[in-house]
Design a protein around this motif. Structure first.
Motif, PDB file in Angstrom:
ATOM      1  N   CYS A 111      66.877  65.095  43.833  1.00  0.00           N
ATOM      2  CA  CYS A 111      68.164  64.714  43.745  1.00  0.00           C
ATOM      3  C   CYS A 111      69.061  65.030  45.019  1.00  0.00           C
ATOM      4  O   CYS A 111      68.512  65.864  45.716  1.00  0.00           O
ATOM      5  CB  CYS A 111      69.054  64.955  42.630  1.00  0.00           C
ATOM      6  N   ASP A 112      70.167  64.483  45.007  1.00  0.00           N
ATOM      7  CA  ASP A 112      71.350  65.037  46.130  1.00  0.00           C
ATOM      8  C   ASP A 112      71.978  66.047  45.603  1.00  0.00           C
ATOM      9  O   ASP A 112      72.493  66.938  46.418  1.00  0.00           O
ATOM     10  CB  ASP A 112      72.404  63.922  46.390  1.00  0.00           C
TER      11      ASP A 112
ATOM     12  N   ALA B 280      67.421  61.261  33.977  1.00  0.00           N
ATOM     13  CA  ALA B 280      68.427  61.769  34.704  1.00  0.00           C
ATOM     14  C   ALA B 280      69.898  61.496  34.284  1.00  0.00           C
ATOM     15  O   ALA B 280      70.801  61.127  35.237  1.00  0.00           O
ATOM     16  CB  ALA B 280      68.300  61.638  36.391  1.00  0.00           C
TER      17      ALA B 280
ATOM     18  N   VAL C  86      65.593  65.835  50.375  1.00  0.00           N
ATOM     19  CA  VAL C  86      65.892  65.629  48.744  1.00  0.00           C
ATOM     20  C   VAL C  86      65.802  67.149  48.329  1.00  0.00           C
ATOM     21  O   VAL C  86      65.173  67.953  48.651  1.00  0.00           O
ATOM     22  CB  VAL C  86      64.796  64.618  47.981  1.00  0.00           C
TER      23      VAL C  86
ATOM     24  N   PRO D 245      73.773  64.603  37.174  1.00  0.00           N
ATOM     25  CA  PRO D 245      72.881  64.484  38.419  1.00  0.00           C
ATOM     26  C   PRO D 245      73.567  63.443  39.370  1.00  0.00           C
ATOM     27  O   PRO D 245      74.133  62.566  38.805  1.00  0.00           O
ATOM     28  CB  PRO D 245      71.549  64.213  37.872  1.00  0.00           C
ATOM     29  N   THR D 246      73.336  63.974  40.583  1.00  0.00           N
ATOM     30  CA  THR D 246      73.796  62.898  41.748  1.00  0.00           C
ATOM     31  C   THR D 246      72.812  62.342  42.478  1.00  0.00           C
ATOM     32  O   THR D 246      72.049  63.065  42.961  1.00  0.00           O
ATOM     33  CB  THR D 246      74.707  63.436  42.563  1.00  0.00           C
ATOM     34  N   ASN D 247      72.452  60.817  42.444  1.00  0.00           N
ATOM     35  CA  ASN D 247      71.357  60.236  43.019  1.00  0.00           C
ATOM     36  C   ASN D 247      70.129  60.783  42.820  1.00  0.00           C
ATOM     37  O   ASN D 247      69.389  61.306  43.672  1.00  0.00           O
ATOM     38  CB  ASN D 247      71.666  60.026  44.648  1.00  0.00           C
ATOM     39  N   ALA D 248      69.760  61.028  41.643  1.00  0.00           N
ATOM     40  CA  ALA D 248      68.452  61.599  41.064  1.00  0.00           C
ATOM     41  C   ALA D 248      67.419  60.656  41.282  1.00  0.00           C
ATOM     42  O   ALA D 248      67.413  59.495  40.791  1.00  0.00           O
ATOM     43  CB  ALA D 248      68.650  62.043  39.619  1.00  0.00           C
ATOM     44  N   HIS D 249      66.169  61.045  41.460  1.00  0.00           N
ATOM     45  CA  HIS D 249      64.768  60.492  41.822  1.00  0.00           C
ATOM     46  C   HIS D 249      64.191  60.528  40.300  1.00  0.00           C
ATOM     47  O   HIS D 249      63.207  61.126  40.107  1.00  0.00           O
ATOM     48  CB  HIS D 249      63.914  60.536  42.738  1.00  0.00           C
TER      49      HIS D 249
END
Length: 348
Positions: free
Chosen positions: A187-188, A229, A170, A221-225
């Motif tokens: 995130c990605d 986001a 990550v 954001p792309t694929n944020a944990h």
């Protein structure tokens, strides 16, 4: 923001058009050749890029290197291809007064002005200077190392993507707006997009669709944990930053998917509005909403107006809002009326 084509180009002196062509397909090359021949008959000088000249084989064309001077003094950069070819041409036109005119020969082709079947109409508009020029916001990028020194820079018309260098890990980021920290998450990657790029990578990542005449910057954001986001829309004059902690995953920067740079350990990426916009020529009066309907095949009739049970309510394939065809939905039991550029046809 737009201006008339005639105002953008004075009537005095010889007019120049630079061609940027996806030469990997013979049908595209043939269309570029026929368009060049017509422009030459109209008294315009046709330029071709040095690395495309042999494949195009256009007699009498001026051959120029594919560098920052390729479009200098040109009125139009005419693009034959998809959005990738358009973005390549934008690099050539960026530091000139030339406007980009795209003929879509790719898939979606959101940046292009016209489809192949309307090329003759487009060429007529160029010959007569009957076009407008939109000024599209672009962004400039600086990559800063841990000591605060700028180590690289670039620009983008669509978006700047900050991505993790290692797919298995990550990417930890700290987001700042105008120099003030806002949030951090794993995130990605993070996208910084323009309104023009809102229908590109940012759209796929769940960002909003922004009309191109809106002046704003997007952070997606792309694929944020993280819970917070969400995509952000900021002032066009904001400074958007993403910092990469020195003990985190390595990151790289991609501008329009064409120019890539590594981010130093503990570095930062700053994105701001570019001083120079990108100029795009427009011939057809279709609105941006029309383009969304045409490019994405959006349903426009409304489910309550349907009298059938199948899921599709899109415009018939033969109708194209970019060609100014409008389909009206008849009331039950009445004749259908189709309007084509102001003329009505009545079908029993």
């Amino acid at each position: 923001m737009s201006e008339a084509g005639q105002a953008a180009w004075g009537p005095g002196g010889r007019r120049h058009v630079l061609l940027a062509v996806h030469t990997g397909r013979e049908d595209i090359v043939d269309l570029a050749r026929s368009s060049a021949a017509r422009l030459a008959r109209a008294g315009m000088t046709v330029r071709v890029l040095e690395d495309e000249a042999e494949q195009l084989g256009i007699p009498g064309a001026e051959v120029v290197p594919a560098d920052a001077d390729a479009a200098r003094g040109a009125e139009i950069v005419m693009v034959f291809g998809g959005d990738g070819t358009f973005l390549r041409a934008a690099e050539l036109a960026r530091y000139s007064h030339a406007a980009l005119m795209g003929v879509n020969l790719g898939r979606v082709g959101f940046l292009a002005e016209t489809e192949p079947e309307a090329v003759e109409e487009t060429l007529t508009a160029i010959e007569r200077c009957e076009y407008s020029v939109e000024k599209r916001l672009a962004v400039e990028v600086e990559i800063v190392d841990a000591s605060g020194d700028v180590v690289a820079g670039t620009w983008a018309l669509n978006e700047v993507s900050v991505e993790k260098a290692q797919r298995s890990r990550v990417l930890d980021v700290v987001i700042a707006i105008d120099g003030r920290p806002l949030t951090s998450f794993g995130c990605d990657g993070v996208l910084f997009a323009t309104p023009t790029g809102s229908t590109a990578y940012a759209f796929s990542a769940g960002g909003p669709v922004v009309w191109p005449d809106v002046e704003a910057l997007l952070l997606v954001p792309t694929n944020a944990h993280a819970l917070f986001a969400r995509p952000l829309v900021t002032s066009p004059d904001s400074l958007l930053s993403v910092a990469i902690p020195p003990d985190g995953n390595r990151a790289r920067v991609s501008a329009d998917g064409r120019r890539a740079f590594d981010v130093p350990d503990g570095g930062r990426v700053d994105v701001r509005r570019a001083a120079r916009p990108v100029r795009i020529a427009r011939v057809h009066p279709a609105t941006f909403g029309d383009r969304l309907v045409a490019k994405f095949g959006l349903p426009v009739r409304g489910f309550r107006e349907a009298r059938r049970h199948d899921p599709g309510q899109e415009l018939p394939p033969s109708r194209n809002v970019l060609m100014r065809d409008v389909v009206s939905v008849p009331a039950p039991g009445t004749a259908r009326e189709e309007v084509h550029g102001g003329a009505a046809d009545h079908d029993a």
